[in-house]
Design an enzyme around this catalytic site. Structure first.
Site, mmCIF file in Angstrom:
data_model
loop_
_atom_site.group_PDB
_atom_site.id
_atom_site.type_symbol
_atom_site.label_atom_id
_atom_site.label_comp_id
_atom_site.label_asym_id
_atom_site.label_seq_id
_atom_site.Cartn_x
_atom_site.Cartn_y
_atom_site.Cartn_z
ATOM 1 C CE LYS A 90 -67.891 29.384 7.253
ATOM 2 N NZ LYS A 90 -67.266 28.897 6.028
HETATM 3 O O1 G3P Z 1 -64.708 28.133 4.697
HETATM 4 C C1 G3P Z 1 -63.527 28.777 5.220
HETATM 5 C C2 G3P Z 1 -62.019 28.457 5.021
HETATM 6 O O2 G3P Z 1 -62.061 26.907 5.298
HETATM 7 C C3 G3P Z 1 -61.475 28.999 3.966
HETATM 8 O O3 G3P Z 1 -60.275 28.345 3.508
HETATM 9 O O4 G3P Z 1 -58.251 27.819 2.070
HETATM 10 O O5 G3P Z 1 -59.830 29.768 1.631
HETATM 11 O O6 G3P Z 1 -58.365 29.806 3.730
HETATM 12 P P1 G3P Z 1 -59.163 28.916 2.584
#
Ligand code: G3P
Length: 215
Positions: free
Chosen positions: A83
């Protein structure tokens, strides 16, 4: 559509695997920090139980360091996806990984122009963050629609991995738009099973079944 689980918590990953609904896993430094465990331990636990793609994030925005980390991570398993952040060094690393046969997931995408750049850099996956856009009164799912349109128009092979998913409707909208993958917390996956009419219907079937003569 593939379902990835967005967590570094091995207990939650095992639960999703047992449901038969976990095609892969995505992690990020924040999710790893939440486990309270060393990164190496977290990686080993996840790779031990997940045969599908596992996204592991680099922790630098400097090109050479990024490539060193990317190669180390990729060596851990054939299913590792590196990533990378959607920055200039990140996309330079993305192109280098493409040339070296390393799978990549370009993260922190918030615009169609960024997604276009990632596809041109040879990203395996692009991760647009729909929930975080919604959080600032922007149209998260509108971004997915625009990316899907652009990628289809040019037959880009980069897969749209909808991230920052907050509820089942995000997953449904992503599926309607033809996104390849949704990555979600286990709680969202569990909510997808729910419908009150299913509960009411099942209770009625069970109650009526008790009235059926058994002989
Ligand atoms: O892994 C990346 C993403 O899915 C993060 O989500 O909920 O932290 O905005 P969030």
């Amino acid at each position: 559509m593939q379902f990835f689980i967005d967590t570094a918590d091995i207990g939650q990953i095992r639960e999703a695997m047992a449901m038969g609904m976990c095609d892969g896993v995505t992690t990020n430094p924040s999710l790893v920090a939440k486990t309270g465990k060393p990164f190496k331990t977290v990686i080993a636990e996840i790779l031990d139980v997940v045969p599908g793609p596992v996204s592991l994030e680099v922790t630098t925005d400097e090109f050479s360091e990024m490539m060193a980390q990317a190669r180390q991570l990729a060596d851990l398993g054939d299913n590792v996806v590196v990533k990378l952040p959607l920055t200039k060094p990140g996309l330079r690393a993305c192109r280098t990984c493409f040339d070296e046969g390393i799978a990549t997931n370009v993260t922190l995408c918030f615009s169609p122009s960024q997604a276009l750049l990632a596809a041109k850099a040879g990203a395996t996956y692009i991760s647009p963050f729909v929930g975080r856009l919604d959080d600032v009164s922007r149209d998260g799912m509108g971004l997915i629609e625009r990316i899907c349109t652009i990628y289809e128009a040019y037959d880009f092979e980069t897969q749209v991995l909808v991230a920052s998913v907050r509820h089942p409707q995000h997953v449904v909208e992503a599926a309607l738009q033809g996104a390849h993958v949704s990555t979600m917390p286990l709680a969202v996956l569990e909510k997808m099973f729910n419908h009150p009419l299913t509960d009411i219907g099942l209770a009625k079937f069970m109650a009526d079944w008790t009235k059926v003569p058994k002989e």
